[in-house]
Design a protein around this motif. Sequence first.
Motif, PDB file in Angstrom:
ATOM      1  N   VAL A   1      12.642  24.733  82.767  1.00 41.77           N
ATOM      2  CA  VAL A   1      13.043  24.421  84.048  1.00 41.77           C
ATOM      3  C   VAL A   1      14.333  23.412  84.216  1.00 41.77           C
ATOM      4  O   VAL A   1      14.569  22.803  83.257  1.00 41.77           O
ATOM      5  CB  VAL A   1      12.040  23.382  84.854  1.00 41.77           C
TER       6      VAL A   1
ATOM      7  N   GLN B   1       6.443  22.448  91.136  1.00 43.66           N
ATOM      8  CA  GLN B   1       6.615  21.314  90.567  1.00 43.66           C
ATOM      9  C   GLN B   1       5.688  20.278  91.658  1.00 43.66           C
ATOM     10  O   GLN B   1       6.506  19.432  92.133  1.00 43.66           O
ATOM     11  CB  GLN B   1       8.162  20.977  90.707  1.00 43.66           C
TER      12      GLN B   1
ATOM     13  N   SER C   1       4.917  25.653  81.767  1.00 39.42           N
ATOM     14  CA  SER C   1       6.138  25.399  82.410  1.00 39.42           C
ATOM     15  C   SER C   1       7.304  26.326  82.133  1.00 39.42           C
ATOM     16  O   SER C   1       8.037  26.770  83.134  1.00 39.42           O
ATOM     17  CB  SER C   1       6.483  24.157  82.324  1.00 39.42           C
TER      18      SER C   1
ATOM     19  N   ASP D   1       2.719  18.480  85.145  1.00 37.82           N
ATOM     20  CA  ASP D   1       3.030  18.994  86.528  1.00 37.82           C
ATOM     21  C   ASP D   1       4.313  18.742  87.146  1.00 37.82           C
ATOM     22  O   ASP D   1       4.545  19.206  88.424  1.00 37.82           O
ATOM     23  CB  ASP D   1       1.685  18.731  87.469  1.00 37.82           C
ATOM     24  N   HIS D   2       5.162  17.984  86.484  1.00 35.89           N
ATOM     25  CA  HIS D   2       6.404  17.717  87.308  1.00 35.89           C
ATOM     26  C   HIS D   2       7.462  19.085  87.151  1.00 35.89           C
ATOM     27  O   HIS D   2       8.314  19.355  87.897  1.00 35.89           O
ATOM     28  CB  HIS D   2       7.360  16.759  86.524  1.00 35.89           C
ATOM     29  N   TYR D   3       6.885  20.051  86.107  1.00 37.08           N
ATOM     30  CA  TYR D   3       7.668  21.123  85.991  1.00 37.08           C
ATOM     31  C   TYR D   3       6.987  22.429  85.640  1.00 37.08           C
ATOM     32  O   TYR D   3       7.568  23.447  85.414  1.00 37.08           O
ATOM     33  CB  TYR D   3       8.299  20.856  84.432  1.00 37.08           C
TER      34      TYR D   3
ATOM     35  N   ASN E   1      13.568  14.961  89.030  1.00 40.12           N
ATOM     36  CA  ASN E   1      13.561  15.936  87.955  1.00 40.12           C
ATOM     37  C   ASN E   1      14.371  15.745  86.914  1.00 40.12           C
ATOM     38  O   ASN E   1      14.329  16.172  85.823  1.00 40.12           O
ATOM     39  CB  ASN E   1      14.425  17.184  88.827  1.00 40.12           C
TER      40      ASN E   1
END
Length: 454
Positions: free
Chosen positions: A258, A320, A255, A314-316, A361
């Motif tokens: 972010v 995203q 990632s 997997d959010h970043y 986020n």
Amino acid sequence: MKNTGINTLGGEDRQTKDNTISGLDSRFNQTLRNVQGLLKGRSIPGKVLLTRRSDVIDPSSVSEKSSNYSRSLSHNDIGTSNRIAKSEEEDIQIMNNNTIVSKSKSSTSNTEDLAKEVQKPIMGARATDSARVLKFTKLLSGTTIISDKLRELAWSGVPPYMRPNIWRLLLGYAPPNSDRKEGVLRRKRLEYLDSVAQFYDIPDTERSDDEINMLRQIAVDCPRTVPDVTFFQQAQVQKSLERILYTWAIRHPASGYVQGINDLATPFLVVFLSEYLEGGVEKWSISDLSPDKITNIEADCYWCLSKLLDGMQDHYTFAQPGIQRLVFKLKELVRRIDEPVSRHMEEQGLEFLQFAFRWFNCLLIREIPFHLVTRLWDTYLAEGDSLPDFLVYIFASFLLTWSEELQKLDFQELVMFLQHVPTQNWTHQELEMVLSRAYIWHSMFNNSPRHLVS
């Protein structure tokens, strides 16, 4: 096999079973209406609605059905829901007229007592009720900490002076075995120091172009972090934040850094600083601390941030996708709970990504007063592996706090309202109501995924 079993039932037995199912469906629908009623100004803590009944039903006939209203704090916690139910029955108490009915579940026999307790005000002081403090103290005094029990207690709030130790335990940074704690923390802090020396304390000539750009972006974002709290404007605080974020990003190349991760480090920084600094955050000066203490605080922030983000990688990552998936679930949940709001937002052409992306986020850090963030994070960390899914319910509850207001706004007004939600005067009471609603909606819908399918 199922059809054969039904055919062997007598007419009277079938009718009894049909009546029971009908009664359960009726209770479910009534519960849904009660939850929707919360959005119209009622102030009943959500979870009590699951236990209030207008008619008496044979417990043996609904034992199987009622199990659907339980939930585990972690996907890996087998049998947690039963332990939660037992613990929560013990937690319902009246303490100095400052009682919040939170994370509670009772049998039919004490429904009337709960109904009376609902009338008492919801107070943010529940985390410091003497009975709960004693439970925390007893639990933490053991040679080995029982993680499930700690999560159950922490969900409803942690006494501030216990937060540093409890957060380390909830995130799995500190081991549950007290004999190993000091050794593990010493080793992890030294590992952080080595990483800083290897990745941060080097000249730019030894960095790649991407690493240089990433460090520059972090350096730009740190002064913007929690701008309304003067403590974070101290140069030394921003330097600590920069070291933590850059070291994390280098060690997590999938990632990298972010924007928004800088916000996620701030609750950890405040909580671990509170072990060494007294009074309110506005009076703190990090320059009062020795370099060794600052390094230990940074290391604890780094490892706890890593543990938190490990559960939502997997959010970043690129595009995203984890956040996009949760935003879609949020839209579906709002449609199910409050169809008029959902329809109005759709008619106005407002997409949930336009406001909810930032919520996921930054985990609402930019939406609520900073003095409430650590209380909210008590619940976040207590959720463990289940946190990403539970965020959907918290954010739905947060959004629908303003159900009536939202239906009166056009597109431009909706965008402005949701980007600057009026929470500046919020107290613990409003936050506890958001969490109570989230809990009951999670109990109702999370084990019924078809409810969230268009």
